[in-house]
Scaffold this motif. Structure first.
Motif, PDB file in Angstrom:
ATOM      1  N   GLU A  18       7.462  -0.455  -1.534  1.00 44.83           N
ATOM      2  CA  GLU A  18       6.403  -1.318  -2.053  1.00 44.83           C
ATOM      3  C   GLU A  18       5.060  -0.982  -1.415  1.00 44.83           C
ATOM      4  N   ASN A  19       5.079  -0.667  -0.131  1.00 45.17           N
ATOM      5  CA  ASN A  19       3.828  -0.250   0.516  1.00 45.17           C
ATOM      6  C   ASN A  19       3.323   1.072  -0.053  1.00 45.17           C
ATOM      7  N   ALA A  20       4.252   2.008  -0.294  1.00 44.70           N
ATOM      8  CA  ALA A  20       3.860   3.295  -0.877  1.00 44.70           C
ATOM      9  C   ALA A  20       3.314   3.107  -2.287  1.00 44.70           C
ATOM     10  N   LEU A  21       3.951   2.233  -3.081  1.00 44.25           N
ATOM     11  CA  LEU A  21       3.454   1.955  -4.430  1.00 44.25           C
ATOM     12  C   LEU A  21       2.080   1.304  -4.381  1.00 44.25           C
ATOM     13  N   ASN A  22       1.886   0.438  -3.396  1.00 43.48           N
ATOM     14  CA  ASN A  22       0.588  -0.215  -3.221  1.00 43.48           C
ATOM     15  C   ASN A  22      -0.507   0.812  -2.928  1.00 43.48           C
ATOM     16  N   ILE A  23      -0.200   1.755  -2.025  1.00 39.42           N
ATOM     17  CA  ILE A  23      -1.152   2.815  -1.695  1.00 39.42           C
ATOM     18  C   ILE A  23      -1.416   3.691  -2.921  1.00 39.42           C
ATOM     19  N   LYS A  27      -4.964   5.473  -7.414  1.00 41.27           N
ATOM     20  CA  LYS A  27      -5.224   5.620  -8.848  1.00 41.27           C
ATOM     21  C   LYS A  27      -6.472   4.844  -9.250  1.00 41.27           C
ATOM     22  N   LYS A  28      -6.659   3.666  -8.652  1.00 42.28           N
ATOM     23  CA  LYS A  28      -7.862   2.880  -8.941  1.00 42.28           C
ATOM     24  C   LYS A  28      -9.112   3.612  -8.448  1.00 42.28           C
ATOM     25  N   LEU A  29      -8.995   4.247  -7.280  1.00 45.08           N
ATOM     26  CA  LEU A  29     -10.133   5.010  -6.761  1.00 45.08           C
ATOM     27  C   LEU A  29     -10.428   6.205  -7.668  1.00 45.08           C
ATOM     28  N   GLU A  30      -9.359   6.845  -8.157  1.00 47.89           N
ATOM     29  CA  GLU A  30      -9.546   7.974  -9.070  1.00 47.89           C
ATOM     30  C   GLU A  30     -10.257   7.529 -10.348  1.00 47.89           C
ATOM     31  N   LYS A  37      -3.530  -5.656  -1.228  1.00 47.45           N
ATOM     32  CA  LYS A  37      -3.055  -6.733  -0.361  1.00 47.45           C
ATOM     33  C   LYS A  37      -2.190  -6.141   0.744  1.00 47.45           C
ATOM     34  N   SER A  38      -2.197  -6.805   1.895  1.00 49.19           N
ATOM     35  CA  SER A  38      -1.456  -6.280   3.048  1.00 49.19           C
ATOM     36  C   SER A  38      -0.141  -7.013   3.276  1.00 49.19           C
ATOM     37  N   GLU A  39       0.388  -7.659   2.218  1.00 51.07           N
ATOM     38  CA  GLU A  39       1.625  -8.410   2.348  1.00 51.07           C
ATOM     39  C   GLU A  39       2.777  -7.493   2.775  1.00 51.07           C
ATOM     40  N   GLY A  40       3.453  -7.894   3.855  1.00 52.17           N
ATOM     41  CA  GLY A  40       4.636  -7.164   4.294  1.00 52.17           C
ATOM     42  C   GLY A  40       4.349  -5.802   4.901  1.00 52.17           C
ATOM     43  N   SER A  41       3.099  -5.434   5.092  1.00 57.15           N
ATOM     44  CA  SER A  41       2.776  -4.113   5.631  1.00 57.15           C
ATOM     45  C   SER A  41       2.771  -4.149   7.155  1.00 57.15           C
ATOM     46  N   TRP A  42       2.970  -2.995   7.748  1.00 54.22           N
ATOM     47  CA  TRP A  42       2.975  -2.901   9.201  1.00 54.22           C
ATOM     48  C   TRP A  42       2.612  -1.471   9.586  1.00 54.22           C
ATOM     49  N   TYR A  69      -8.025   0.817   5.815  1.00 58.29           N
ATOM     50  CA  TYR A  69      -9.068   1.826   5.610  1.00 58.29           C
ATOM     51  C   TYR A  69      -9.343   2.067   4.125  1.00 58.29           C
ATOM     52  N   LEU A  70      -8.316   1.986   3.287  1.00 60.02           N
ATOM     53  CA  LEU A  70      -8.543   2.124   1.842  1.00 60.02           C
ATOM     54  C   LEU A  70      -9.413   0.987   1.318  1.00 60.02           C
ATOM     55  N   ASN A  71      -9.146  -0.227   1.794  1.00 55.56           N
ATOM     56  CA  ASN A  71      -9.969  -1.365   1.370  1.00 55.56           C
ATOM     57  C   ASN A  71     -11.415  -1.206   1.844  1.00 55.56           C
TER      58      ASN A  71
END
Length: 486
Positions: A224-229, A234-237, A246-251, A260-262
């Motif tokens: 899920e974190n990889a999909l989020n990244i 893709k949005k940046l592209e 969102k940083s839910e569940g990330s570590w 840093y992406l945000n």
């Protein structure tokens, strides 16, 4: 709550599988438990597991209903500790039930049962921490620390990934050490070699299953974190800089990457908005230049460009007949439709001069014929668009004149170091303005020079009428121009 349902089902099955395995494990490492046998061991561990599981789910349900508001601040930032503590609290109640069972069966207090079940609780609370982090990550995000060095975030990430393996190795080591100690004792009935090998196989099988389930939850969170990244990239592209992950569940590294992406999206979003706003006052080229480097010097370079000059006919009369606010609205409507057509034909607007527009055609690789054709095509499109606009607008009818010519000029910054203006200046600009003035005299909406006319397609040339020996203000010689007549 689909993910929570999956976790509850898998975690319940894992707990129930502990009942016979822990009974077998207890009999293997605790001589006292060998007396009542495997059947009692199943009842013993079963009562513990079921009571702990029930109490644990009751605590989790209460947490879901009440949320994080009543939690201490340090736990709000580390919800995985809340998930683990839930099982630890439930374990305390389970141990009280076990003590009652021991007293009921008159078993010795020297039993290793509490030690075995403490290991069980440690293993299961780890699985629950990983599982609920995945299942409730989007509902109760932990406020992870994102401002950390790479080494620290990498260490946190690696520790979380390796923790289940280290626990599994500790559990297996514990079993083997206690087995070796039992073989050296003479006051208990030693297990046979076949029994030890069989018991070891069961323990190893259980550890492997436990690792698979725990890492299933772990890597689902990783996914899920990889999909989020990936979604963010893709949005940046697509240049959607308003998107915030969102940083839910990330570590660990995930938290740092998302942080840093945000920041990157916010910075580029502000840059894009600044560029769009700045481009409303200057050309896109100047805006890009200003963002790349601070413009401090007065400078310019000589180029050969095709220039377009347009002006509204009888604008003075219109201004006298209308209130100032209506004049502004008239100009805004007019400029909007004109610029819309210019952009479609890659025409750069240099500036507005009252009711007039000064523009030029510029391509990456200057081509005289192509740029002349673009300028004429843009002028024809502007006239056609203005005709349609006059039919739909509630404002007075607007008529314009357009002049197009090509030649050398200076393009750059003029003014002082305190106030600069990017523009084009030179005789070519003056000629374009005078060609536009000839429109009224010649009775045509568009006037072009003979060299521009020579670059047009064969089918377009007949639309222009030749005007020879035309006297143009500022020139000593008479010239030949072409005016649009159809």
């Amino acid at each position: 709550m689909k993910k929570l349902s999956i976790f509850v089902l898998v975690f319940t099955l894992l707990n129930l599988s502990f009942i016979p395995l822990m009974a077998l494990y207890g009999i293997s490492v605790c001589p006292i438990l060998r007396v009542p046998g495997f059947r009692f061991g199943c009842a013993y561990t079963g009562s513990f597991i079921i009571s702990v599981l029930f109490t644990n789910f009751l605590i989790i349900y209460t947490f879901i209903k009440s949320g994080t508001d009543k939690l201490p601040n340090f736990l709000k930032n580390k919800l995985y500790l809340v998930y683990a503590l839930s099982y630890v609290i439930a374990t305390a109640l389970g141990l009280l039930i076990l003590k009652w069972l021991f007293d009921l069966n008159h078993l010795s207090g020297d039993s290793r049962a509490p030690e075995i079940l403490a290991l069980t609780s440690a293993v299961l609370c780890v699985t629950q921490a990983y599982g609920l982090n995945w299942a409730l990550g989007d509902k109760y995000p932990s406020k992870v620390s994102t401002r950390m060095s790479f080494d620290k975030s990498w260490l946190q990430h690696s520790s979380r990934t390796m923790a289940p393996i280290l626990i599994a190795m500790g559990l297996l080591t514990h079993f083997l050490i206690l087995q070796s100690m039992l073989l050296e004792r003479t006051d208990v009935i030693p297990a046979t070699t076949d029994e030890i090998i069989g018991q070891t196989k069961y323990i190893i099988l259980f550890i492997l299953v436990w690792l698979c389930i725990t890492y299933f939850f772990h890597f689902m969170s990783e996914r899920e974190n990889a999909l989020n990244i990936n979604q963010h990239l893709k949005k940046l592209e697509a240049q959607d800089f308003d998107y915030i992950s969102k940083s839910e569940g990330s570590w660990g590294l995930w938290a740092s990457l998302i942080h840093y992406l945000n920041d990157f999206s916010r910075a580029f979003g502000e840059r894009t908005k600044l560029l769009k706003s700045f481009s409303r006052f200057v050309t896109g080229e100047v805006a890009q230049h200003a963002l790349r480097n601070e413009i401090t010097s007065v400078s310019g370079k000589q180029e050969e460009l095709t220039v377009i000059m347009s002006d509204i006919r009888d604008f003075t009369r219109l201004s006298e007949e209308m209130t100032p606010d209506k004049v502004v609205n008239l100009l805004n409507e007019y400029f909007t439709v004109m610029l819309d057509e210019m952009v479609k034909h890659s025409v750069v607007v240099d500036k507005f001069i009252g009711d007039g527009i000064l523009a030029y055609v510029e391509s990456d690789k200057p081509q005289k014929d192509l740029e002349n054709r673009q300028a004429v095509a843009a002028s024809l499109a502007m006239l056609k668009r203005l005709e349609l606009h006059n039919q739909t607008s509630k404002m007075p009818v607007i008529r314009i004149g357009l002049g197009v010519c090509r030649g050398p000029l200076i393009k750059g910054y003029i003014g002082s170091t305190n106030k600069l203006q990017h523009t084009i200046i030179g005789d070519t600009v003056n000629r374009a303005a005078r060609l536009e003035s000839l429109c009224k005299e010649l009775g045509v909406p568009l006037v072009i020079t003979d060299d521009v006319w020579a670059c047009l397609e064969e089918e377009l040339r007949p639309r222009f009428k030749v005007f020879e020996n035309v006297k143009m203000k500022g020139l000593s010689k008479e010239i030949t121009v072409y005016g649009l007549v159809s």
